[in-house]
Design a protein around this motif. Structure first.
Motif, PDB file in Angstrom:
ATOM      1  N   ASP A  86      -3.625  -2.296  -5.415  1.00  0.00           N
ATOM      2  CA  ASP A  86      -4.497  -1.139  -5.115  1.00  0.00           C
ATOM      3  C   ASP A  86      -6.001  -1.207  -5.508  1.00  0.00           C
ATOM      4  OD1 ASP A  86      -4.060   1.427  -3.601  1.00  0.00           O
ATOM      5  OD2 ASP A  86      -4.605   2.641  -5.623  1.00  0.00           O
ATOM      6  N   ASP A 141      -0.420  -1.177  -8.136  1.00  0.00           N
ATOM      7  CA  ASP A 141      -1.742  -0.760  -8.860  1.00  0.00           C
ATOM      8  C   ASP A 141      -2.590  -1.693  -8.797  1.00  0.00           C
ATOM      9  OD1 ASP A 141      -0.242  -1.754 -10.673  1.00  0.00           O
ATOM     10  OD2 ASP A 141      -1.535  -0.825 -12.268  1.00  0.00           O
ATOM     11  N   ARG A 175       0.565  -1.436   0.047  1.00  0.00           N
ATOM     12  CA  ARG A 175       0.062   0.002  -0.206  1.00  0.00           C
ATOM     13  C   ARG A 175       0.815   1.175  -0.016  1.00  0.00           C
ATOM     14  NH1 ARG A 175      -5.362  -1.252   3.749  1.00  0.00           N
ATOM     15  NH2 ARG A 175      -6.535  -0.582   1.951  1.00  0.00           N
TER      16      ARG A 175
END
Ligand code: HEM
Length: 456
Positions: free
Chosen positions: A207, A204, A196
């Motif tokens: 994420d 990504d 994170r």
């Protein structure tokens, strides 16, 4: 399972309590099972109450993309699949090459290595960097590898009679698995927390998983669901690749002529470079053929299950709704009716007109079309196939360019059929240096055109 196929033919019904269970080794039936839509076949079961066969991976993976079905699965597919596609390869190849180079540096000391252990650490490092965007630390590798090995064993426990009751008892094995389960989650939480904060190639994807929302309600998926997605990618992407690489090297160790051909090809394609790039992949014809032959003989996912949601004729048999279809790449890949010399390691069978016949069976019409399915096929085919093949090829190219592997033990490694097809622990190979020949002596031509070993 291969014994059942041999004794009873390509469609074997098991007389077990509960729902009907069929081992489907017939290519036409395999096609129906893998390619039919959700109105015919599901990975769960119609009423949502999963069969014992569907529950095998659930223990380890929860409701991740591998085990989910319906809308949840479609949402996960949209979320995860693009993060593993060919357009990410340039970024990922850099990670594959770096991690393979780290193993190569250790192997340069020579001697006897627990090669599966080295490759499991490599695959874990790759997946944590590419999917979680963070580096896994040495102590964490050991914890995860041991815990996943325990999980791998545990995942087949529900097949044993009375397993449900056994799970309630505080037996040492049960306690061991519960501890392993906790440890997997602890390391994952650390990886997720680090990812994170980071900006590595996988950040990504992580994420997207962590910030995903239910498309209908807009509610965030929540930490438990995000962890299921993460553990799925970790297991799907690390165990399988480590095993594939191991079996390929074990086979090449026992077939030195094939290994020499692979090394000669790698040297021709790479020239003076020691690190391969994605641009080298099309030239690695013999290397890819050896890998495909390893997938055939030792498919990392050796058992796949589907459930019929309506009565259906499968391979000429009328089967009721609720029937569990067990498909085994292990059984079908070794079927003497479908392969010439099925037990033999013959990478040449994958080479025709100077190129690898990439999953030729996928496009073939006719009765052999689903005799090869290491990555499954159809709507639930492996989301990481391109990733896995690229990782394996670039790793093999790095490791074998200047090194040879040879057997230490007389007997070949034996597979353990758990959730994936691991070798028995402690399998060893000898690693030695192979100096490059002087430039003029490197006379390696184009790969020979050979005949693929399919029986007409
Ligand atoms: C040699 C390596 C690999 C092999 C042999 C393999 C094989 C498979 C197979 C057979 C399935 C279908 C299982 C079933 O339907 O029950 C599958 C699904 C899947 N694999 Fe792989 N896999 C490999 C590597 C990877 C990698 C590296 C990733 C991710 C980084 C990955 C991610 C997935 C995912 C997410 C699914 C679920 C797809 C879906 O249900 O829609 N796999 N894999």
């Amino acid at each position: 399972m291969a014994g059942y196929r041999e004794q009873f033919g390509p469609v074997v019904r098991f007389a077990l309590p509960g729902r009907p269970v069929v081992l489907m080794a017939d290519p036409a039936g395999i096609r129906t099972a893998l390619h039919s839509g959700p109105d015919t076949v599901t990975k769960g079961c119609p009423a949502g109450a999963r069969s014992v066969y569907d529950r095998l991976p659930l223990r380890l993976l929860g409701q991740g993309m591998l085990t989910s079905s319906g809308e949840l699965h479609q949402r996960q597919q949209r979320l995860v699949a693009p993060g593993l596609g060919p357009h990410r390869m340039a970024e990922f190849a850099h990670v594959f090459a770096e991690e393979a180079a780290a193993v190569a540096a250790v192997w340069d000391r020579g001697g006897i290595r627990d090669v599966h252990h080295d490759l499991a650490a490599l695959a874990l490092a790759v997946i944590s960097r590419t999917v979680f965007g963070s580096r896994i630390r040495p102590g964490e590798v050991e914890i995860l590898d041991a815990a996943l090995a325990a999980g791998n064993q545990w995942s087949v426990r529900p097949l044993l009679p009375g397993a449900g009751a056994l799970d309630l008892l505080p037996l040492p094995r049960t306690r061991g698995w519960l501890r392993a389960h906790r440890e997997i989650h602890e390391v994952l939480d650390l990886l997720i927390a680090r990812g994170r904060r980071g900006s590595g190639p996988g950040s990504d994807l992580l994420d997207r998983i962590l910030t995903a929302r239910d498309p209908l309600t807009g509610v965030p998926v929540g930490p438990a669901q995000a962890r299921d997605e993460a553990v799925t990618l970790l297991v799907a992407g690390h165990e399988t690749t480590a095993n594939a690489l191991f079996w390929c090297l074990e086979l090449l160790a026992r077939h030195p002529a094939a290994q020499d051909r692979v090394r000669a090809e790698i040297r021709r394609v790479l020239g003076e470079r020691i690190s391969p790039t994605p641009a080298d992949l099309p030239g690695l014809v013999h290397t890819r053929a050896a890998l495909y032959e390893a997938f055939r003989l030792y498919p990392p996912v050796w058992l796949i299950s589907r459930t019929l949601v309506r009565p259906c004729a499968v391979a000429g048999h009328r089967l009721p709704a609720g029937t569990v279809l067990l498909l085994s790449p292990w059984v079908t890949h070794r079927d003497p009716g479908l392969w010439l010399e099925p037990a033999a390691f013959r990478p040449e069978r994958w080479i025709g007109a100077g190129r690898t016949l990439a999953d030729r069976t996928a496009s073939d019409a006719g009765r052999h079309e689903r005799r090869y399915f290491p990555f499954a096929a159809g709507p639930r085919r492996c989301a990481g196939q391109f990733f896995a093949e690229s990782e394996c090829l670039l790793t093999l190219a790095t490791l074998l360019r200047d090194r040879a592997v040879s057997p230490v033990d007389r007997r070949p490694a034996t597979p353990v059929p758990a959730f994936t097809l691991r070798p028995h622990a402690g399998t060893r190979l000898r690693v030695s240096a192979v100096p490059s020949l002087p430039a003029g002596a490197r006379a390696v031509g184009r790969p020979a055109v050979e005949i693929e070993g399919v029986q007409p």
